[in-house]
Design a protein around this motif. Structure first.
Motif, short mmCIF file in Angstrom:
data_model
loop_
_atom_site.label_atom_id
_atom_site.label_comp_id
_atom_site.label_asym_id
_atom_site.label_seq_id
_atom_site.Cartn_x
_atom_site.Cartn_y
_atom_site.Cartn_z
N CYS A 89 92.03 -37.73 32.85
CA CYS A 89 92.35 -37.62 31.43
C CYS A 89 93.34 -36.48 31.20
O CYS A 89 93.42 -35.53 31.99
CB CYS A 89 91.10 -37.42 30.59
SG CYS A 89 90.16 -35.94 30.98
N SER B 154 95.48 -35.50 24.50
CA SER B 154 96.13 -36.58 23.74
C SER B 154 97.50 -36.15 23.21
O SER B 154 98.40 -37.00 23.04
CB SER B 154 95.24 -37.01 22.57
OG SER B 154 94.02 -37.55 23.06
N ASN C 257 91.07 -35.98 24.21
CA ASN C 257 91.60 -36.45 25.49
C ASN C 257 91.82 -37.95 25.50
O ASN C 257 91.18 -38.69 24.75
CB ASN C 257 90.66 -36.06 26.64
CG ASN C 257 90.53 -34.55 26.78
OD1 ASN C 257 91.52 -33.84 26.82
ND2 ASN C 257 89.29 -34.06 26.85
N THR C 258 92.71 -38.38 26.43
CA THR C 258 92.98 -39.81 26.62
C THR C 258 92.94 -40.11 28.11
O THR C 258 93.48 -39.34 28.93
CB THR C 258 94.36 -40.19 26.06
OG1 THR C 258 94.37 -39.93 24.64
CG2 THR C 258 94.66 -41.66 26.29
N THR D 199 97.01 -46.33 29.34
CA THR D 199 95.95 -45.52 28.77
C THR D 199 94.67 -46.33 28.62
O THR D 199 94.70 -47.55 28.46
CB THR D 199 96.35 -44.96 27.39
OG1 THR D 199 96.68 -46.05 26.52
CG2 THR D 199 97.56 -44.04 27.52
N SER E 215 89.88 -43.14 24.61
CA SER E 215 90.45 -41.95 23.98
C SER E 215 89.49 -41.44 22.91
O SER E 215 88.77 -42.21 22.27
CB SER E 215 91.80 -42.28 23.35
OG SER E 215 92.36 -41.15 22.72
#
Length: 385
Positions: free
Chosen positions: A306, A309, A350-351, A343, A346
């Motif tokens: 991760c 974001s 975080n993503t 991706t 999320s």
């Protein structure tokens, strides 16, 4: 001649400045990149909402008779047992009704006894004339007269007995209503609501007025959560829940979704659905009516790669360049390099990053800033250039 003199003076000034060790500086701007390492983390997706804490089982205690509250024997937070008297409505009018109905029964039974005595006499006369008629000693008209009188007596007895039964039914109703003047606890529990005071009139009509509310077990509570229609599709039975309370700001409590009600609530064109969350209250910290800030965990991705974001929004290009695929930027030989990624899950921070071109620990660019560096050049001491 004057022009030549000016050039000589200017040249002399430069020589003097150089010879005196004059220092100068030039300022250049450089881009400073802020990076963070690519790490593994757990990404939790939640639906946030608020709700009210209530006991799982509550019982409303009302009254089916009207009158003035004479006594109250319990208060808020009182522990009560099934059958315990909670309050007393003034019973005097109801006692008078019971006595009146009892008197009516007594009079009606006396009348039945009187009619029965008359009927017994008329029956004997009817039997006597029946025998006489069989021997042709009396006319049939006389026999018919006594027969009619006797059967009339029987009809009057039946009517009087029916009146007795009616009065007995009235007495039973009056006694029941007298019993209702005592407000009785139907279950064991704790009083969490009291809506009456001594001397207050209670009016029972089509719906019994609520006098008390009893919570059967305060160790078993539930949160009634209002979830918006945009999020309700993510919520399912059995999902874990965390919640906080303003009364305990340093504590995080846990629960579980047990019901998603499909009946909508619409207020000012805003549609919400009620979600029931069961919670434990063994230490009795939770109080009915508290507001809970609820996070319903709808998905959890553990041990995934991760990145912050905000790294997905970074773009060092200022010319408005757009890219077809999602990507993040890393530093390679002090220059930004774009890596195409996919991706996954999320949250607000975080993503999940999916790519074979980067690995755990690689530093990704999350932001940049301009820093000013001064390059100084000095000439020290006198001397020629």
């Amino acid at each position: 001649m004057k022009a030549k003199k000016s050039y000589i003076i200017a040249g002399a000034v430069l020589i003097v400045l150089a010879g005196s060790g004059f220092a100068y500086s030039s300022i250049k701007s450089r881009v400073k990149y802020i990076t963070k390492p690519l790490e593994r983390c757990t990404i939790t997706q939640v639906v946030e909402a608020s709700g009210t804490i209530n006991p799982v089982n509550t019982v409303s205690v009302g009254s089916t008779v009207s009158g003035l509250i004479q006594n109250i024997y319990v208060d808020f937070n009182s522990q009560v047992k099934k059958g315990q008297i909670l309050a007393q409505i003034d019973p005097r009018n109801f006692e008078a009704t019971v006595q009146q109905n009892q008197a009516q029964i007594n009079n009606a039974m006396a009348n039945v006894s009187k009619l029965q005595a008359i009927a017994d006499y008329d029956k004997k006369m009817y039997e006597r004339y029946k025998n006489l008629y069989a021997k042709n000693f009396v006319a049939k008209s006389e026999l018919d007269q006594y027969k009619s009188t006797y059967y009339s007596d029987l009809a009057q007895i039946r009517a009087a007995q029916a009146q007795v039964n009616q009065y007995r039914a009235n007495l039973k109703t009056a006694q029941t209503n007298l019993g209702y003047t005592q407000i009785i606890a139907p279950v064991d529990g704790t009083i969490i609501s009291r809506e009456i005071d001594v001397g207050q009139p209670v009016a029972a009509s089509f719906q019994a007025p609520e006098l008390f509310t009893i919570a059967q077990d305060l160790t078993k509570m539930q949160i009634e959560v209002s979830v918006s229609e945009a999020d309700i599709g993510k919520v399912q039975d059995g999902q874990d829940v965390t919640y906080t309370l303003d009364g305990y700001p340093d504590s995080v409590f846990k629960g579980k979704v047990t019901q998603v009600r499909i009946s909508p609530t619409t207020v000012s064109n805003v549609v919400t659905y009620t979600v029931i969350v069961d919670v434990k209250n063994d230490d009795l910290k939770l109080i009915p009516g508290m507001t809970a800030n609820v996070s319903i965990i709808t998905d959890k991705s553990e041990n995934v790669m991760c990145a912050p974001s905000i790294a997905l929004k970074f773009n060092p290009n200022t010319d408005g360049t757009r890219y077809k695929n999602q990507g993040i930027w890393i530093l390679e030989k002090r220059r930004p390099k774009r890596i195409n990624i996919e991706t996954g899950a999320s949250d607000d921070t975080n993503t999940e990053i999916i790519s074979k071109e980067i690995k755990e620990g690689d530093r990704i660019i999350v932001d940049s800033s301009l820093s000013k560096n001064k390059d100084k050049k000095r000439r020290r001491g006198p001397g020629p250039f």
